[in-house]
Design a protein around this motif. Structure first.
Motif, short mmCIF file in Angstrom:
data_model
loop_
_atom_site.label_atom_id
_atom_site.label_comp_id
_atom_site.label_asym_id
_atom_site.label_seq_id
_atom_site.Cartn_x
_atom_site.Cartn_y
_atom_site.Cartn_z
N TYR A 72 -18.80 -55.35 42.94
CA TYR A 72 -19.52 -54.10 42.66
C TYR A 72 -19.34 -53.68 41.21
O TYR A 72 -20.30 -53.27 40.56
CB TYR A 72 -19.01 -53.00 43.59
CG TYR A 72 -19.56 -51.64 43.28
CD1 TYR A 72 -20.87 -51.31 43.61
CD2 TYR A 72 -18.78 -50.68 42.64
CE1 TYR A 72 -21.39 -50.06 43.31
CE2 TYR A 72 -19.29 -49.43 42.36
CZ TYR A 72 -20.60 -49.12 42.68
OH TYR A 72 -21.11 -47.90 42.39
N HIS A 73 -18.11 -53.78 40.69
CA HIS A 73 -17.87 -53.35 39.33
C HIS A 73 -18.35 -54.36 38.29
O HIS A 73 -18.61 -53.97 37.15
CB HIS A 73 -16.38 -53.05 39.12
CG HIS A 73 -15.99 -51.75 39.73
ND1 HIS A 73 -16.35 -50.53 39.20
CD2 HIS A 73 -15.29 -51.46 40.84
CE1 HIS A 73 -15.89 -49.56 39.94
NE2 HIS A 73 -15.24 -50.10 40.95
N LEU A 74 -18.46 -55.62 38.67
CA LEU A 74 -18.98 -56.61 37.73
C LEU A 74 -20.50 -56.72 37.78
O LEU A 74 -21.10 -57.37 36.94
CB LEU A 74 -18.34 -57.97 38.02
CG LEU A 74 -16.84 -58.07 37.76
CD1 LEU A 74 -16.33 -59.43 38.19
CD2 LEU A 74 -16.53 -57.82 36.30
N GLU A 75 -21.08 -56.11 38.79
CA GLU A 75 -22.52 -56.11 39.02
C GLU A 75 -23.02 -57.51 39.16
O GLU A 75 -23.93 -58.03 38.67
CB GLU A 75 -23.25 -55.32 37.96
CG GLU A 75 -22.87 -53.86 37.97
CD GLU A 75 -23.58 -53.07 36.88
OE1 GLU A 75 -24.42 -53.63 36.15
OE2 GLU A 75 -23.27 -51.89 36.75
#
Length: 75
Positions: A72-75
């Motif tokens: 999620y945070h690295l997309e």
């Protein structure tokens, strides 16, 4: 903060694998004239396998949520 969760787990899993193999080797080395009967030896092997599976459950319940969080945070 995620590394403090993940890094200490690897030595523990190495110890679990080490002791699992050592106990199975010990049970296999016992000759037929020992105090262990075949049913007892089989029960011990199943018990050790169940403990190893139970100890590996965090692999299925800790790592996937962390992987989703990282994705999620690295997309």
């Amino acid at each position: 903060s995620l590394s403090t969760i993940l890094i200490p787990m690897f030595p523990i899993y190495c110890l679990i694998i080490f002791f699992f193999k050592r106990v199975n080797e010990y049970l296999d080395r016992r000759d037929s004239g020992s105090s262990f009967q075949a049913a007892t030896k089989g029960g011990h092997k199943r018990f050790i396998k169940a403990l190893a599976i139970q100890a590996s459950l965090p692999l299925f319940f800790v790592f996937p949520p962390i992987a989703v969080y990282l994705a999620y945070h690295l997309e």
